[in-house]
Enzyme design. Structure first.
Site, PDB file in Angstrom:
ATOM      1  N   GLY A 145     -48.006  33.172   7.214  1.00 37.58           N
ATOM      2  CA  GLY A 145     -48.809  33.212   8.431  1.00 37.58           C
ATOM      3  C   GLY A 145     -50.294  33.155   8.112  1.00 37.58           C
ATOM      4  O   GLY A 145     -51.074  32.486   8.799  1.00 37.58           O
ATOM      5  N   GLU A 147     -33.320  37.641   3.237  1.00 36.54           N
ATOM      6  CA  GLU A 147     -32.899  36.767   4.350  1.00 36.54           C
ATOM      7  C   GLU A 147     -31.483  36.221   4.114  1.00 36.54           C
ATOM      8  O   GLU A 147     -31.111  35.206   4.683  1.00 36.54           O
ATOM      9  CB  GLU A 147     -33.916  35.624   4.503  1.00 36.54           C
ATOM     10  CG  GLU A 147     -35.303  36.109   4.900  1.00 36.54           C
ATOM     11  CD  GLU A 147     -36.314  34.973   5.072  1.00 36.54           C
ATOM     12  OE1 GLU A 147     -36.495  34.182   4.120  1.00 36.54           O
ATOM     13  OE2 GLU A 147     -36.929  34.875   6.154  1.00 36.54           O
ATOM     14  N   LYS A 166     -33.069  22.768   2.845  1.00 35.31           N
ATOM     15  CA  LYS A 166     -33.866  23.838   2.231  1.00 35.31           C
ATOM     16  C   LYS A 166     -33.044  25.121   2.160  1.00 35.31           C
ATOM     17  O   LYS A 166     -33.115  25.867   1.181  1.00 35.31           O
ATOM     18  CB  LYS A 166     -35.173  24.067   3.004  1.00 35.31           C
ATOM     19  CG  LYS A 166     -36.059  25.049   2.242  1.00 35.31           C
ATOM     20  CD  LYS A 166     -37.502  25.032   2.625  1.00 35.31           C
ATOM     21  CE  LYS A 166     -38.297  25.895   1.627  1.00 35.31           C
ATOM     22  NZ  LYS A 166     -39.372  26.629   2.248  1.00 35.31           N
TER      23      LYS A 166
HETATM   24  P1  NAD Z   1     -44.053  38.044   4.876  1.00 39.13           P
HETATM   25  O1  NAD Z   1     -43.126  39.203   4.763  1.00 39.13           O
HETATM   26  O2  NAD Z   1     -45.178  37.937   3.911  1.00 39.13           O
HETATM   27  O3  NAD Z   1     -44.670  37.976   6.351  1.00 39.13           O
HETATM   28  C1  NAD Z   1     -44.014  38.369   7.519  1.00 39.13           C
HETATM   29  C2  NAD Z   1     -45.017  39.155   8.344  1.00 39.13           C
HETATM   30  O4  NAD Z   1     -44.476  39.381   9.637  1.00 39.13           O
HETATM   31  C3  NAD Z   1     -45.316  40.538   7.743  1.00 39.13           C
HETATM   32  O5  NAD Z   1     -46.712  40.659   7.505  1.00 39.13           O
HETATM   33  C4  NAD Z   1     -44.821  41.512   8.807  1.00 39.13           C
HETATM   34  O6  NAD Z   1     -45.630  42.675   8.905  1.00 39.13           O
HETATM   35  C5  NAD Z   1     -44.890  40.676  10.066  1.00 39.13           C
HETATM   36  N1  NAD Z   1     -43.972  41.113  11.125  1.00 39.13           N
HETATM   37  C6  NAD Z   1     -42.627  41.183  11.091  1.00 39.13           C
HETATM   38  N2  NAD Z   1     -42.129  41.602  12.274  1.00 39.13           N
HETATM   39  C7  NAD Z   1     -43.193  41.814  13.075  1.00 39.13           C
HETATM   40  C8  NAD Z   1     -43.342  42.241  14.429  1.00 39.13           C
HETATM   41  N3  NAD Z   1     -42.292  42.542  15.206  1.00 39.13           N
HETATM   42  N4  NAD Z   1     -44.595  42.357  14.919  1.00 39.13           N
HETATM   43  C9  NAD Z   1     -45.668  42.048  14.167  1.00 39.13           C
HETATM   44  N5  NAD Z   1     -45.591  41.639  12.890  1.00 39.13           N
HETATM   45  C10 NAD Z   1     -44.376  41.511  12.346  1.00 39.13           C
HETATM   46  O7  NAD Z   1     -43.121  36.736   4.818  1.00 39.13           O
HETATM   47  P2  NAD Z   1     -43.554  35.258   4.342  1.00 39.13           P
HETATM   48  O8  NAD Z   1     -43.407  35.148   2.871  1.00 39.13           O
HETATM   49  O9  NAD Z   1     -44.809  34.882   4.985  1.00 39.13           O
HETATM   50  O10 NAD Z   1     -42.338  34.402   4.954  1.00 39.13           O
HETATM   51  C11 NAD Z   1     -42.227  34.114   6.331  1.00 39.13           C
HETATM   52  C12 NAD Z   1     -41.134  33.075   6.514  1.00 39.13           C
HETATM   53  O11 NAD Z   1     -41.521  31.863   5.845  1.00 39.13           O
HETATM   54  C13 NAD Z   1     -39.782  33.462   5.896  1.00 39.13           C
HETATM   55  O12 NAD Z   1     -38.725  32.936   6.645  1.00 39.13           O
HETATM   56  C14 NAD Z   1     -39.831  32.810   4.512  1.00 39.13           C
HETATM   57  O13 NAD Z   1     -38.536  32.573   3.962  1.00 39.13           O
HETATM   58  C15 NAD Z   1     -40.540  31.516   4.874  1.00 39.13           C
HETATM   59  N6  NAD Z   1     -41.245  30.854   3.774  1.00 39.13           N
HETATM   60  C16 NAD Z   1     -41.985  31.589   2.886  1.00 39.13           C
HETATM   61  C17 NAD Z   1     -42.668  30.925   1.867  1.00 39.13           C
HETATM   62  C18 NAD Z   1     -43.564  31.669   0.899  1.00 39.13           C
HETATM   63  O14 NAD Z   1     -44.036  31.059  -0.064  1.00 39.13           O
HETATM   64  N7  NAD Z   1     -43.883  32.938   1.117  1.00 39.13           N
HETATM   65  C19 NAD Z   1     -42.566  29.530   1.755  1.00 39.13           C
HETATM   66  C20 NAD Z   1     -41.823  28.818   2.701  1.00 39.13           C
HETATM   67  C21 NAD Z   1     -41.158  29.497   3.715  1.00 39.13           C
END
Ligand code: NAD
Length: 307
Positions: free
Chosen positions: A12, A268, A184
């Site tokens: 994000g 996940e 993926k």
């Molecule tokens: P992350 O855990 O770093 O981020 C998720 C965020 O969502 C956290 O900061 C958490 O506090 C917030 N959150 C969750 N529920 C909430 C709610 N109800 N209200 C407010 N905030 C809330 O996860 P990420 O690594 O950013 O991954 C996110 C998605 O993207 C996942 O599905 C992951 O598999 C995918 N993804 C990640 C990567 C990577 O490199 N990190 C790459 C491609 C895809």
């Protein structure tokens, strides 16, 4: 355009940071108090390929008041339902909602909160890390493939791809994004879960014939269940892709290893191998390998949950 990033962890913050460089208004939503405090008091610190600190507003979903033009969902898969429930008041009749989470089955969840005409599904190979609150680490380049679920909304979907491209996110409007989402999920379901269970790098897991055979069996189950769902994955090509990736990423610990082993966080898995097992049951297809992998991951999660 007003854009909310719903779930502003690693990914994000990447998308929010890049979109903040455009003319669109970006607001980060999250519920991690230390992260919100750090971003609001010191700015979002970006390191890696770029070294910069930027001011981007960040708040709890309950503190946001205006309905969005675009919401990009970026929670972990098991947090999606709560997030959607928390942002209900921000979703207007024309708010587009883009899902770029890894895993399967998200469209069904989102459709309980968002009309089909406003849902965009996609997949991204951008990556990001969040080493500490308020600090995102960005390395490498990636792409986004996305599609409006409602074919009549193709133009609106293309407009969202255009917005992402203004931010340098390399987005393509995909006429059929579902196979890419499955592809993926199959890569993650075969490499991430196995390395997390054995506690090793990708190269270490693929060094043994047993490791390679297990990966092939997982891929086979993804392919037959995808077919039952009307999605064509070429099994030989999928195996070759995963084997090639295992060489290129040999020294890498996959993200599920980072979550489960290094950070003791829930995974996940229910949206990867677990989803394949659930969908298999629906179609009368037994998927013993995916089921066992899911059970083992949950058993490992319970080691730290029960402490
Ligand atoms: P992350 O855990 O770093 O981020 C998720 C965020 O969502 C956290 O900061 C958490 O506090 C917030 N959150 C969750 N529920 C909430 C709610 N109800 N209200 C407010 N905030 C809330 O996860 P990420 O690594 O950013 O991954 C996110 C998605 O993207 C996942 O599905 C992951 O598999 C995918 N993804 C990640 C990567 C990577 O490199 N990190 C790459 C491609 C895809």
């Amino acid at each position: 355009m007003l854009i909310y990033i719903a779930g502003s962890g690693a990914m994000g913050c990447r998308f929010g940071y890049q979109l903040s460089k455009t003319n669109h208004e970006v607001i980060l939503l999250d519920n991690w108090a230390d992260h919100i405090k750090a971003v609001n008091e010191q700015g979002l610190r970006v390191t890696g390929d770029i070294e910069e600190t930027v001011q981007i507003p960040m708040m709890l979903p309950s503190q946001a008041t205006r309905q969005a033009d675009l919401i990009i969902l970026f929670t972990k898969a098991m947090q999606l339902t709560t997030m959607l429930s928390d942002i209900q008041s921000l979703i207007g009749s024309d708010t587009k909602v883009l899902c770029l989470l890894n895993g399967l089955g998200h469209q069904e969840v989102i459709s309980q909160y968002v009309p089909l005409k406003n849902i965009l599904m996609g997949v991204t190979v951008w990556t990001a890390g969040l080493p500490e609150p308020g600090h995102v680490n960005l390395k490498g380049v990636g792409t986004v493939n996305l599609q409006s679920i409602d074919p009549a909304e193709k133009e609106a979907g293309q407009a969202v791809a255009q917005v992402l491209n203004e931010a340098g996110l390399n987005a393509t409007y995909d006429e059929d994004v579902v196979p890419s989402i499955w592809r993926k999920a199959c890569v993650n379901g075969s490499m991430n879960s196995t390395c997390a269970l054995v506690d090793c790098t990708i190269g270490q897991f693929f060094a043994s014939q047993e490791g390679k055979d297990l990966v092939k069996a997982i891929i086979h189950e993804f392919v037959i269940v995808a077919k039952a769902e009307g999605v064509v994955l070429n099994e030989d090509e999928m195996v070759q892709y995963v084997m090639d990736t295992s060489i290129k990423a040999a020294h890498h610990y996959p993200s599920m290893h980072q979550d489960l082993v290094q950070n003791k966080r829930l995974t996940e898995i229910d949206y990867l191998n677990g989803a394949v097992n659930q969908m298999g049951q629906k179609h009368g297809i037994d998927t013993p390998v995916c089921r066992t992998i899911t059970q083992l991951i949950h058993a490992k999660e319970s080691l730290f949950q029960n402490k």
